[in-house]
Design a protein around this motif. Structure first.
Motif, PDB file in Angstrom:
ATOM      1  N   VAL A  51       0.842  -1.199   0.000  1.00 15.99           N
ATOM      2  CA  VAL A  51       0.000   0.000   0.000  1.00 15.99           C
ATOM      3  C   VAL A  51       0.878   1.250   0.000  1.00 15.99           C
ATOM      4  O   VAL A  51       1.909   1.287   0.668  1.00 15.99           O
ATOM      5  CB  VAL A  51      -0.923   0.037   1.243  1.00 15.99           C
ATOM      6  CG1 VAL A  51      -1.753   1.320   1.261  1.00 15.99           C
ATOM      7  CG2 VAL A  51      -1.845  -1.177   1.276  1.00 15.99           C
ATOM      8  N   ALA A  52       0.445   2.254  -0.757  1.00 12.38           N
ATOM      9  CA  ALA A  52       1.102   3.560  -0.717  1.00 12.38           C
ATOM     10  C   ALA A  52       0.085   4.608  -0.310  1.00 12.38           C
ATOM     11  O   ALA A  52      -0.982   4.706  -0.916  1.00 12.38           O
ATOM     12  CB  ALA A  52       1.691   3.912  -2.084  1.00 12.38           C
ATOM     13  N   LEU A  53       0.392   5.351   0.748  1.00 14.60           N
ATOM     14  CA  LEU A  53      -0.427   6.488   1.151  1.00 14.60           C
ATOM     15  C   LEU A  53       0.153   7.714   0.467  1.00 14.60           C
ATOM     16  O   LEU A  53       1.314   8.060   0.705  1.00 14.60           O
ATOM     17  CB  LEU A  53      -0.400   6.674   2.669  1.00 14.60           C
ATOM     18  CG  LEU A  53      -0.973   5.563   3.546  1.00 14.60           C
ATOM     19  CD1 LEU A  53      -0.892   5.975   5.012  1.00 14.60           C
ATOM     20  CD2 LEU A  53      -2.410   5.260   3.177  1.00 14.60           C
ATOM     21  N   LEU A  54      -0.641   8.396  -0.371  1.00 14.22           N
ATOM     22  CA  LEU A  54      -0.132   9.495  -1.177  1.00 14.22           C
ATOM     23  C   LEU A  54      -0.915  10.779  -0.918  1.00 14.22           C
ATOM     24  O   LEU A  54      -2.139  10.808  -1.101  1.00 14.22           O
ATOM     25  CB  LEU A  54      -0.249   9.155  -2.669  1.00 14.22           C
ATOM     26  CG  LEU A  54       0.412   7.860  -3.160  1.00 14.22           C
ATOM     27  CD1 LEU A  54       0.034   7.624  -4.618  1.00 14.22           C
ATOM     28  CD2 LEU A  54       1.919   7.934  -2.993  1.00 14.22           C
ATOM     29  N   ASP A  55      -0.195  11.821  -0.513  1.00 15.08           N
ATOM     30  CA  ASP A  55      -0.827  13.132  -0.417  1.00 15.08           C
ATOM     31  C   ASP A  55      -1.151  13.590  -1.837  1.00 15.08           C
ATOM     32  O   ASP A  55      -0.359  13.388  -2.764  1.00 15.08           O
ATOM     33  CB  ASP A  55       0.144  14.113   0.250  1.00 15.08           C
ATOM     34  CG  ASP A  55      -0.476  15.482   0.475  1.00 15.08           C
ATOM     35  OD1 ASP A  55      -1.718  15.584   0.444  1.00 15.08           O
ATOM     36  OD2 ASP A  55       0.285  16.436   0.669  1.00 15.08           O
ATOM     37  N   ILE A  56      -2.310  14.193  -2.036  1.00 18.11           N
ATOM     38  CA  ILE A  56      -2.668  14.653  -3.381  1.00 18.11           C
ATOM     39  C   ILE A  56      -1.728  15.757  -3.844  1.00 18.11           C
ATOM     40  O   ILE A  56      -1.256  15.757  -4.986  1.00 18.11           O
ATOM     41  CB  ILE A  56      -4.126  15.158  -3.417  1.00 18.11           C
ATOM     42  CG1 ILE A  56      -5.092  13.977  -3.433  1.00 18.11           C
ATOM     43  CG2 ILE A  56      -4.369  16.027  -4.640  1.00 18.11           C
ATOM     44  CD1 ILE A  56      -6.540  14.365  -3.635  1.00 18.11           C
ATOM     45  N   MET A  58       1.711  17.442  -3.709  1.00 17.73           N
ATOM     46  CA  MET A  58       3.118  17.324  -3.335  1.00 17.73           C
ATOM     47  C   MET A  58       3.985  17.989  -4.404  1.00 17.73           C
ATOM     48  O   MET A  58       3.573  18.097  -5.562  1.00 17.73           O
ATOM     49  CB  MET A  58       3.514  15.850  -3.205  1.00 17.73           C
ATOM     50  CG  MET A  58       2.903  15.132  -2.027  1.00 17.73           C
ATOM     51  SD  MET A  58       3.584  13.450  -1.812  1.00 17.73           S
ATOM     52  CE  MET A  58       2.859  12.597  -3.215  1.00 17.73           C
ATOM     53  N   PRO A  59       5.185  18.409  -4.030  1.00 11.57           N
ATOM     54  CA  PRO A  59       6.101  18.998  -5.010  1.00 11.57           C
ATOM     55  C   PRO A  59       6.721  17.941  -5.916  1.00 11.57           C
ATOM     56  O   PRO A  59       6.567  16.744  -5.682  1.00 11.57           O
ATOM     57  CB  PRO A  59       7.170  19.656  -4.124  1.00 11.57           C
ATOM     58  CG  PRO A  59       7.170  18.809  -2.882  1.00 11.57           C
ATOM     59  CD  PRO A  59       5.732  18.412  -2.673  1.00 11.57           C
ATOM     60  N   VAL A  60       7.420  18.394  -6.947  1.00 12.23           N
ATOM     61  CA  VAL A  60       8.112  17.551  -7.930  1.00 12.23           C
ATOM     62  C   VAL A  60       7.115  16.786  -8.795  1.00 12.23           C
ATOM     63  O   VAL A  60       7.061  16.950 -10.007  1.00 12.23           O
ATOM     64  CB  VAL A  60       9.123  16.570  -7.282  1.00 12.23           C
ATOM     65  CG1 VAL A  60       9.869  15.791  -8.361  1.00 12.23           C
ATOM     66  CG2 VAL A  60      10.083  17.314  -6.373  1.00 12.23           C
ATOM     67  N   LEU A  61       6.315  15.946  -8.165  1.00  8.45           N
ATOM     68  CA  LEU A  61       5.260  15.204  -8.851  1.00  8.45           C
ATOM     69  C   LEU A  61       4.116  15.026  -7.873  1.00  8.45           C
ATOM     70  O   LEU A  61       4.325  14.566  -6.754  1.00  8.45           O
ATOM     71  CB  LEU A  61       5.780  13.837  -9.315  1.00  8.45           C
ATOM     72  CG  LEU A  61       4.891  13.053 -10.273  1.00  8.45           C
ATOM     73  CD1 LEU A  61       4.870  13.720 -11.647  1.00  8.45           C
ATOM     74  CD2 LEU A  61       5.383  11.613 -10.401  1.00  8.45           C
ATOM     75  N   ASP A  62       2.903  15.430  -8.273  1.00  9.51           N
ATOM     76  CA  ASP A  62       1.797  15.365  -7.318  1.00  9.51           C
ATOM     77  C   ASP A  62       1.315  13.929  -7.117  1.00  9.51           C
ATOM     78  O   ASP A  62       1.717  13.003  -7.828  1.00  9.51           O
ATOM     79  CB  ASP A  62       0.655  16.292  -7.734  1.00  9.51           C
ATOM     80  CG  ASP A  62      -0.023  15.887  -9.037  1.00  9.51           C
ATOM     81  OD1 ASP A  62      -0.135  14.679  -9.306  1.00  9.51           O
ATOM     82  OD2 ASP A  62      -0.456  16.786  -9.775  1.00  9.51           O
ATOM     83  N   GLY A  63       0.441  13.778  -6.130  1.00 10.26           N
ATOM     84  CA  GLY A  63      -0.033  12.452  -5.779  1.00 10.26           C
ATOM     85  C   GLY A  63      -0.834  11.772  -6.867  1.00 10.26           C
ATOM     86  O   GLY A  63      -0.839  10.539  -6.969  1.00 10.26           O
ATOM     87  N   ILE A  64      -1.533  12.549  -7.686  1.00  9.23           N
ATOM     88  CA  ILE A  64      -2.347  11.967  -8.750  1.00  9.23           C
ATOM     89  C   ILE A  64      -1.464  11.287  -9.789  1.00  9.23           C
ATOM     90  O   ILE A  64      -1.710  10.143 -10.191  1.00  9.23           O
ATOM     91  CB  ILE A  64      -3.221  13.041  -9.417  1.00  9.23           C
ATOM     92  CG1 ILE A  64      -4.229  13.594  -8.407  1.00  9.23           C
ATOM     93  CG2 ILE A  64      -3.953  12.464 -10.630  1.00  9.23           C
ATOM     94  CD1 ILE A  64      -4.982  14.806  -8.887  1.00  9.23           C
ATOM     95  N   GLU A  65      -0.417  11.997 -10.238  1.00 10.40           N
ATOM     96  CA  GLU A  65       0.480  11.402 -11.223  1.00 10.40           C
ATOM     97  C   GLU A  65       1.242  10.223 -10.629  1.00 10.40           C
ATOM     98  O   GLU A  65       1.493   9.226 -11.310  1.00 10.40           O
ATOM     99  CB  GLU A  65       1.451  12.459 -11.756  1.00 10.40           C
ATOM    100  CG  GLU A  65       0.787  13.530 -12.596  1.00 10.40           C
ATOM    101  CD  GLU A  65      -0.038  12.951 -13.734  1.00 10.40           C
ATOM    102  OE1 GLU A  65       0.449  12.002 -14.401  1.00 10.40           O
ATOM    103  OE2 GLU A  65      -1.169  13.419 -13.953  1.00 10.40           O
ATOM    104  N   ALA A  66       1.598  10.340  -9.366  1.00  7.79           N
ATOM    105  CA  ALA A  66       2.273   9.223  -8.701  1.00  7.79           C
ATOM    106  C   ALA A  66       1.343   8.013  -8.618  1.00  7.79           C
ATOM    107  O   ALA A  66       1.745   6.873  -8.879  1.00  7.79           O
ATOM    108  CB  ALA A  66       2.724   9.641  -7.302  1.00  7.79           C
ATOM    109  N   CYS A  67       0.086   8.272  -8.288  1.00  7.61           N
ATOM    110  CA  CYS A  67      -0.916   7.202  -8.213  1.00  7.61           C
ATOM    111  C   CYS A  67      -1.079   6.526  -9.565  1.00  7.61           C
ATOM    112  O   CYS A  67      -1.123   5.294  -9.663  1.00  7.61           O
ATOM    113  CB  CYS A  67      -2.249   7.782  -7.739  1.00  7.61           C
ATOM    114  SG  CYS A  67      -3.623   6.615  -7.766  1.00  7.61           S
TER     115      CYS A  67
END
Length: 225
Positions: A51-56, A58-67
């Motif tokens: 599981v990854a908990l991702l803040d929506i 965030m700098p550099v790359l936001d949580g949506i793109e990371a998701c």
């Protein structure tokens, strides 16, 4: 089996607090704490967590793109974190493959429960969070972010399965759907499984999206409508 978790948030106190709570559980291990989306992707690639908990936001790359990257490139499940209960990015996050949504002021027990539920392959769709977020977002955008799926996509469903999808779209739990339809929870589980299989949906989160995109639930409609 130990649930391995990556926590990604640009606020050190937030991610440290979440990590302490999760690490205190016998069945959960936080394998990495990171401060941006790019680092989250790298940690998932390197450590293969459950599981990854991702803040929506965030700098550099936001949580949506990371998701989106994590969902496409690994078996890791993602839960999105937000400070706001009407975040305008929620719909994109759900489309990106998020398996759940949590507010950052989530209670300790609810955080632990969410990680366990998502790790088990289920989606976290609390009516007080996900349903309201989707309704508010679609009301604000007027549906502009939706892909407008044809309503006839639902013709493969029986009348009872269509009712089940409607209730899923409103964020009801299996127990609540069972009460609404006056059937057993076992029967509801069967209906939910049929809905997901017939429509080619991954989980309840995608069922919510489908309910909106096909017009089964109007954008911004009251949940009890």
């Amino acid at each position: 089996m130990t649930i391995r978790v990556v926590v990604a948030d640009d606020q050190e106190l937030v991610r440290s607090g979440f990590s302490m709570i999760l690490d205190a559980q016998e069945d959960i291990e936080v394998v990495a704490e990171v401060g941006d989306g790019a680092a989250a992707i790298a940690a998932v690639d390197r450590l293969a967590p459950d599981v990854a908990l991702l803040d929506i936001r965030m700098p550099v790359l936001d949580g949506i793109e990371a998701c989106r990257a994590i969902s496409a490139g690994s078996a890791c499940r993602t839960v999105m974190l937000t400070t706001f209960d009407s975040d305008e990015y929620v719909y994109e996050a759900l489309h990106a493959g998020a398996s759940g949504f949590l507010l950052k002021d989530v209670r300790r027990d609810d955080l632990v429960h969410a990680v366990r539920v998502v790790a088990a392959g289920e989606s976290l769709l609390a009516p007080s969070v996900a349903r309201r977020l989707i309704e508010e977002y679609t009301a604000v955008t007027g549906g502009s972010a939706r892909s407008e799926l044809p309503a006839d996509r639902l013709e493969v469903l029986t009348a009872r399965e269509r009712e089940t999808l409607l209730h899923l779209g409103r964020g009801l739990s299996n127990a609540e759907i069972a009460a609404a339809l006056v059937v057993s929870e076992h029967t509801v589980k069967s209906h939910v499984g049929n809905v997901l299989a017939k429509l080619g949906l991954r989980d309840r989160i995608q069922a919510v999206i489908c309910a909106y995109e096909t017009g089964l639930i109007a954008a911004g409609a009251p949940s009890g409508e």
